[in-house]
Scaffold this motif. Sequence first.
Motif, PDB file in Angstrom:
ATOM      1  N   ALA A 104       3.291  28.552  43.368  1.00 26.92           N
ATOM      2  CA  ALA A 104       1.908  29.038  43.234  1.00 26.92           C
ATOM      3  C   ALA A 104       1.482  29.837  44.461  1.00 26.92           C
ATOM      4  CB  ALA A 104       0.969  27.861  43.008  1.00 26.92           C
ATOM      5  N   GLU A 105       1.897  29.346  45.625  1.00 23.03           N
ATOM      6  CA  GLU A 105       1.533  30.040  46.876  1.00 23.03           C
ATOM      7  C   GLU A 105       2.209  31.417  46.931  1.00 23.03           C
ATOM      8  OE1 GLU A 105       2.173  27.497  50.324  1.00 23.03           O
ATOM      9  OE2 GLU A 105       2.768  29.303  51.440  1.00 23.03           O
ATOM     10  N   ALA A 106       3.451  31.492  46.478  1.00 22.72           N
ATOM     11  CA  ALA A 106       4.207  32.751  46.557  1.00 22.72           C
ATOM     12  C   ALA A 106       3.577  33.859  45.719  1.00 22.72           C
ATOM     13  CB  ALA A 106       5.643  32.520  46.105  1.00 22.72           C
ATOM     14  N   VAL A 107       2.986  33.510  44.579  1.00 19.95           N
ATOM     15  CA  VAL A 107       2.516  34.574  43.664  1.00 19.95           C
ATOM     16  C   VAL A 107       1.093  35.055  43.971  1.00 19.95           C
ATOM     17  CG1 VAL A 107       4.002  33.739  41.801  1.00 19.95           C
ATOM     18  CG2 VAL A 107       1.610  33.031  41.833  1.00 19.95           C
ATOM     19  N   LYS A 108       0.410  34.402  44.905  1.00 14.42           N
ATOM     20  CA  LYS A 108      -0.978  34.799  45.212  1.00 14.42           C
ATOM     21  C   LYS A 108      -1.008  36.252  45.628  1.00 14.42           C
ATOM     22  CE  LYS A 108      -3.325  30.552  46.206  1.00 14.42           C
ATOM     23  NZ  LYS A 108      -2.975  29.430  47.034  1.00 14.42           N
ATOM     24  N   HIS A 131      -2.165  29.492  37.322  1.00 11.67           N
ATOM     25  CA  HIS A 131      -3.536  29.577  37.819  1.00 11.67           C
ATOM     26  C   HIS A 131      -3.642  30.342  39.132  1.00 11.67           C
ATOM     27  CE1 HIS A 131      -4.714  27.133  34.513  1.00 11.67           C
ATOM     28  NE2 HIS A 131      -3.798  26.237  34.839  1.00 11.67           N
ATOM     29  N   SER A 132      -2.543  30.826  39.656  1.00  7.96           N
ATOM     30  CA  SER A 132      -2.589  31.535  40.941  1.00  7.96           C
ATOM     31  C   SER A 132      -2.310  33.024  40.778  1.00  7.96           C
ATOM     32  CB  SER A 132      -1.554  30.943  41.899  1.00  7.96           C
ATOM     33  OG  SER A 132      -1.753  29.567  41.993  1.00  7.96           O
ATOM     34  N   LEU A 133      -2.052  33.443  39.537  1.00  3.29           N
ATOM     35  CA  LEU A 133      -1.690  34.847  39.331  1.00  3.29           C
ATOM     36  C   LEU A 133      -2.915  35.763  39.437  1.00  3.29           C
ATOM     37  CD1 LEU A 133       0.689  34.299  36.282  1.00  3.29           C
ATOM     38  CD2 LEU A 133       1.381  35.230  38.521  1.00  3.29           C
ATOM     39  N   LYS A 134      -2.662  36.946  39.991  1.00  2.00           N
ATOM     40  CA  LYS A 134      -3.723  37.933  40.126  1.00  2.00           C
ATOM     41  C   LYS A 134      -3.961  38.599  38.769  1.00  2.00           C
ATOM     42  CE  LYS A 134      -3.723  42.384  42.469  1.00  2.00           C
ATOM     43  NZ  LYS A 134      -3.128  43.131  43.584  1.00  2.00           N
ATOM     44  N   SER A 135      -5.185  38.933  38.477  1.00  2.00           N
ATOM     45  CA  SER A 135      -5.479  39.625  37.220  1.00  2.00           C
ATOM     46  C   SER A 135      -4.772  40.986  37.222  1.00  2.00           C
ATOM     47  CB  SER A 135      -7.001  39.796  37.120  1.00  2.00           C
ATOM     48  OG  SER A 135      -7.288  40.532  35.974  1.00  2.00           O
ATOM     49  N   GLY A 136      -4.095  41.302  36.139  1.00  2.00           N
ATOM     50  CA  GLY A 136      -3.395  42.594  36.036  1.00  2.00           C
ATOM     51  C   GLY A 136      -1.972  42.556  36.571  1.00  2.00           C
ATOM     52  N   ALA A 137      -1.541  41.396  37.113  1.00  2.00           N
ATOM     53  CA  ALA A 137      -0.175  41.308  37.649  1.00  2.00           C
ATOM     54  C   ALA A 137       0.845  41.439  36.508  1.00  2.00           C
ATOM     55  CB  ALA A 137       0.013  39.965  38.356  1.00  2.00           C
ATOM     56  N   ILE A 138       2.013  41.999  36.849  1.00  2.00           N
ATOM     57  CA  ILE A 138       3.116  42.022  35.884  1.00  2.00           C
ATOM     58  C   ILE A 138       4.004  40.808  36.187  1.00  2.00           C
ATOM     59  CG2 ILE A 138       5.172  43.261  35.095  1.00  2.00           C
ATOM     60  CD1 ILE A 138       3.792  45.880  35.960  1.00  2.00           C
ATOM     61  N   VAL A 139       4.278  40.016  35.153  1.00  2.00           N
ATOM     62  CA  VAL A 139       5.171  38.859  35.312  1.00  2.00           C
ATOM     63  C   VAL A 139       6.397  39.130  34.449  1.00  2.00           C
ATOM     64  CG1 VAL A 139       5.437  36.359  34.991  1.00  2.00           C
ATOM     65  CG2 VAL A 139       3.199  37.308  35.625  1.00  2.00           C
ATOM     66  N   GLN A 173       5.253  32.154  27.546  1.00  3.85           N
ATOM     67  CA  GLN A 173       4.051  32.828  27.014  1.00  3.85           C
ATOM     68  C   GLN A 173       2.845  31.881  26.870  1.00  3.85           C
ATOM     69  OE1 GLN A 173       4.626  34.885  23.322  1.00  3.85           O
ATOM     70  NE2 GLN A 173       2.847  36.205  23.667  1.00  3.85           N
ATOM     71  N   PRO A 174       3.030  30.675  26.322  1.00  5.12           N
ATOM     72  CA  PRO A 174       1.849  29.815  26.154  1.00  5.12           C
ATOM     73  C   PRO A 174       1.232  29.379  27.483  1.00  5.12           C
ATOM     74  CG  PRO A 174       3.749  28.971  24.937  1.00  5.12           C
ATOM     75  CD  PRO A 174       4.247  30.056  25.801  1.00  5.12           C
ATOM     76  N   GLU A 175       1.997  29.435  28.556  1.00  5.20           N
ATOM     77  CA  GLU A 175       1.497  28.951  29.848  1.00  5.20           C
ATOM     78  C   GLU A 175       0.721  30.020  30.613  1.00  5.20           C
ATOM     79  OE1 GLU A 175       1.908  25.885  30.481  1.00  5.20           O
ATOM     80  OE2 GLU A 175       3.510  25.375  29.065  1.00  5.20           O
ATOM     81  N   LEU A 176       1.033  31.293  30.332  1.00  5.50           N
ATOM     82  CA  LEU A 176       0.488  32.364  31.182  1.00  5.50           C
ATOM     83  C   LEU A 176      -0.887  32.829  30.702  1.00  5.50           C
ATOM     84  CD1 LEU A 176       3.779  34.430  31.692  1.00  5.50           C
ATOM     85  CD2 LEU A 176       2.675  32.895  33.332  1.00  5.50           C
ATOM     86  N   PRO A 177      -1.789  33.151  31.651  1.00  8.18           N
ATOM     87  CA  PRO A 177      -3.112  33.613  31.249  1.00  8.18           C
ATOM     88  C   PRO A 177      -3.037  34.997  30.613  1.00  8.18           C
ATOM     89  CG  PRO A 177      -2.852  33.766  33.633  1.00  8.18           C
ATOM     90  CD  PRO A 177      -1.619  33.109  33.118  1.00  8.18           C
ATOM     91  N   ASP A 178      -4.034  35.331  29.757  1.00 11.55           N
ATOM     92  CA  ASP A 178      -3.921  36.627  29.068  1.00 11.55           C
ATOM     93  C   ASP A 178      -4.370  37.808  29.945  1.00 11.55           C
ATOM     94  OD1 ASP A 178      -6.548  36.072  29.017  1.00 11.55           O
ATOM     95  OD2 ASP A 178      -6.707  35.805  26.832  1.00 11.55           O
ATOM     96  N   TYR A 179      -4.767  37.539  31.189  1.00 14.06           N
ATOM     97  CA  TYR A 179      -5.115  38.655  32.080  1.00 14.06           C
ATOM     98  C   TYR A 179      -3.915  39.130  32.919  1.00 14.06           C
ATOM     99  CZ  TYR A 179      -5.951  34.615  35.161  1.00 14.06           C
ATOM    100  OH  TYR A 179      -5.826  33.442  35.847  1.00 14.06           O
TER     101      TYR A 179
END
Length: 322
Positions: free
Chosen positions: A61-65, A88-96, A111-117
Motif C-alpha cells: 500500500a505504501e509503495a503505490v501511493k 485503498h491507496s491507489l491514486k485516482s487515474g492510476a494505471i494498474v 478486478q473486484p478488488e480495485l476501485p473504479d477510479y
Amino acid sequence: MSDIKFDKIALIGIGLIGSSLARVIREKNLAGHISIATRSEKTLYEARELVLGDSYTVNNAEAVKDADLVIISVPVGGSGAVARDIAHSLKSGAIVTDVGSTKASVIAQMQPELPDYVHFIPGHPIAGTEFSGPRAGFSELFTNRWCILTPIPGTDKKALEQLNAFWTTCGSKIDQMDPAHHDLVLAMVSHLPHIIAYNILGTANDLEKITNSQVIVYSASGFRDFTRLAASDPAMWRDVCLHNRDAILEMLGRFSEDLASLQRAIRWKDGNALFELFTRTRAIRHDIIEVGKEVNTSDFGRQTVINEKKDTPDPKHGKYKR
Ligand code: NAP
C-alpha cells in the motif's frame, strides 16, 4: 529519452520480471521515481543493494501511493491479495497492470478488488528465463518480445495508449487479445511444453535410480533442452497450472490422444505415419525460424541470443529456487 514518462512507477514484486522492468525503466528514463515493494525483507535487501529503485518497502500500500503506473509482478496466485493490499491507496487515474502468465484468473482475482477510479489493464510480456529473483533480471529482457495486453470491456483508450507506449519503449511488440483466448494460446505454446518438461525430468529422475547417473552423464541435447524448462520457478509454475487449469487440461487431452497414436504407429511399425508426422513438424520448425523467433543453430540459438545481451546474468548468478 522517450516521449512517455510517468512521475512515479510502483513495482510490486521484484524478481526476474520486476527487476528487468526496474532496469529498463531506469535505462529509458521512463519514471521520475521508482518505488519497489516485495514480500520479504531478504529480496528487498537485494533490490536495494542492486539500486533498482528510489524507495523500498515490504508494504504494498505504501509503495503505490501517488504512483501513476503500478506493475504487479508476482506469481499469479498472489494477485488477488496484492490487489486487496493496494486498493485503498491507489491514486485516482492510476494505471494498474500485471505481467502474470495467465489472464482470466488474474482478472477474476483483481478486478473486484480495485476501485473504479483506476485503469486496470492486464498484460503479459512473453519474455523470461528459467532464473528467479532480482539478480536474474536484465534490461533487454523485453527487446523484440511480444507483450500481450488483455483489456477488459470499457478500458480507457488513453490509458491503453499510454501502457502501449510504455511497453513499446521497453522494447516490446504489442498485441491485444481476449483473456480466454490468451490463456488457450499460452496453454499450447508455453504451459504444455513446461509440463511435458517437468514430466520428462520426473521420469528420468525415477529412472536414475536404475541407471546410476547415466541419464545425467549421457544427457543428449534433446534432454538438456527439457532440463532448462524444468528448472523454471516451481511457485510460478504451480500457480500457472492451478490458474489456467481448463485450458491446460484441454491441451493435455489433445496431447495424450496424439501421443497414443504416435505410440501405436511405433508399435505397428507404421513408418509412413512416423515419416509424415516428422516431416510436418519439421516444417513448423522452419516456419518459426522464418518469422525470426529462433536461429538455425544446433543449440536452438540460445547461446547466440544470450551472448548478444550485454548485461545478461552469468547463469551462476541467476538463482534457482529450491
Ligand atoms: P520471481 O523472480 O520468482 O519473483 C517473484 C516476486 O514476487 C518476488 O518479488 C517475490 O517476493 C514475490 N512473490 C512471490 N510469491 C508471492 C506471493 N504469494 N504474494 C506476493 N508476492 C509474492 O518471479 P518472476 O519470474 O519475476 O514472475 C513474476 C510474474 O511474472 C509471474 O506471475 C509469472 O507468471 C510472470 N511471468 C514470468 C515469466 C518468466 O519466465 N519467469 C515470463 C512472463 C511472465 P519475495 O522474493 O520477497 O518473496
